[in-house]
Motif scaffolding. Sequence first.
Motif, mmCIF file in Angstrom:
data_model
loop_
_atom_site.group_PDB
_atom_site.id
_atom_site.type_symbol
_atom_site.label_atom_id
_atom_site.label_comp_id
_atom_site.label_asym_id
_atom_site.label_seq_id
_atom_site.Cartn_x
_atom_site.Cartn_y
_atom_site.Cartn_z
ATOM 1 N N GLN A 89 0.827 -1.203 0.000
ATOM 2 C CA GLN A 89 0.000 0.000 0.000
ATOM 3 C C GLN A 89 0.865 1.258 0.000
ATOM 4 O O GLN A 89 0.564 2.234 -0.700
ATOM 5 C CB GLN A 89 -0.932 0.000 1.214
ATOM 6 C CG GLN A 89 -2.006 -1.073 1.138
ATOM 7 C CD GLN A 89 -2.800 -1.159 2.420
ATOM 8 O OE1 GLN A 89 -3.460 -0.204 2.795
ATOM 9 N NE2 GLN A 89 -2.740 -2.304 3.086
ATOM 10 N N ASN A 90 1.947 1.223 0.761
ATOM 11 C CA ASN A 90 2.870 2.352 0.827
ATOM 12 C C ASN A 90 3.509 2.603 -0.547
ATOM 13 O O ASN A 90 3.612 3.743 -0.995
ATOM 14 C CB ASN A 90 3.932 2.092 1.888
ATOM 15 C CG ASN A 90 4.848 3.272 2.091
ATOM 16 O OD1 ASN A 90 4.407 4.415 2.088
ATOM 17 N ND2 ASN A 90 6.135 2.997 2.253
ATOM 18 N N GLY A 94 3.016 5.875 -2.889
ATOM 19 C CA GLY A 94 4.197 6.600 -3.353
ATOM 20 C C GLY A 94 4.201 6.766 -4.865
ATOM 21 O O GLY A 94 4.523 7.838 -5.385
ATOM 22 N N SER A 95 3.815 5.715 -5.584
ATOM 23 C CA SER A 95 3.750 5.784 -7.045
ATOM 24 C C SER A 95 2.698 6.783 -7.493
ATOM 25 O O SER A 95 2.919 7.541 -8.440
ATOM 26 C CB SER A 95 3.437 4.412 -7.639
ATOM 27 O OG SER A 95 4.491 3.516 -7.371
ATOM 28 N N LEU A 96 1.549 6.786 -6.829
ATOM 29 C CA LEU A 96 0.496 7.742 -7.175
ATOM 30 C C LEU A 96 0.956 9.177 -6.956
ATOM 31 O O LEU A 96 0.684 10.065 -7.758
ATOM 32 C CB LEU A 96 -0.765 7.466 -6.378
ATOM 33 C CG LEU A 96 -1.572 6.247 -6.780
ATOM 34 C CD1 LEU A 96 -2.692 5.986 -5.786
ATOM 35 C CD2 LEU A 96 -2.127 6.413 -8.180
ATOM 36 N N ILE A 99 3.326 10.173 -9.746
ATOM 37 C CA ILE A 99 2.610 10.447 -10.990
ATOM 38 C C ILE A 99 1.934 11.813 -10.912
ATOM 39 O O ILE A 99 1.980 12.592 -11.857
ATOM 40 C CB ILE A 99 1.568 9.349 -11.273
ATOM 41 C CG1 ILE A 99 2.277 8.028 -11.593
ATOM 42 C CG2 ILE A 99 0.623 9.752 -12.386
ATOM 43 C CD1 ILE A 99 1.354 6.819 -11.667
ATOM 44 N N LYS A 100 1.322 12.090 -9.789
ATOM 45 C CA LYS A 100 0.595 13.354 -9.611
ATOM 46 C C LYS A 100 1.563 14.545 -9.599
ATOM 47 O O LYS A 100 1.228 15.615 -10.070
ATOM 48 C CB LYS A 100 -0.203 13.319 -8.308
ATOM 49 C CG LYS A 100 -1.055 14.546 -8.138
ATOM 50 C CD LYS A 100 -2.323 14.213 -7.417
ATOM 51 C CE LYS A 100 -3.097 15.471 -7.223
ATOM 52 N NZ LYS A 100 -4.433 15.427 -7.665
ATOM 53 N N GLY A 101 2.761 14.351 -9.022
ATOM 54 C CA GLY A 101 3.729 15.448 -8.878
ATOM 55 C C GLY A 101 4.455 15.675 -10.129
ATOM 56 O O GLY A 101 4.657 16.529 -10.838
#
Length: 101
Positions: A89-90, A94-96, A99-101
């Motif tokens: 989950q961590n 972190g991947s999300l 991607i967002k940043g």
Amino acid sequence: MISSNVSSIMSNQTYMNNNAGNVANVNTDSYIPRNTTISETQNGSTQANTSLATDNGSKQSQTDLSKELTDQISIENTTKANVQSIRTQNEMLGSLLDIKG
């Protein structure tokens, strides 16, 4: 989701503490072991429920080492699964964020 994994880890820690106490007292005369069950709560987390085993009146310890040692394996595997779930989950969060940043 992480909170349910943490709850399970904490419940299993209580279970392991009781289990370790039972093993430590295997040679204690008249020792009555603690039984632990883990149940789900209304909010989806888990809790450990502890009770004394039924006293059979023996002057020797009533601890069953075969039960305690197999329970330890189960507790260990459950904890490993919960830790792995938290790690996954961590990593996903972190991947999300990447991607967002």
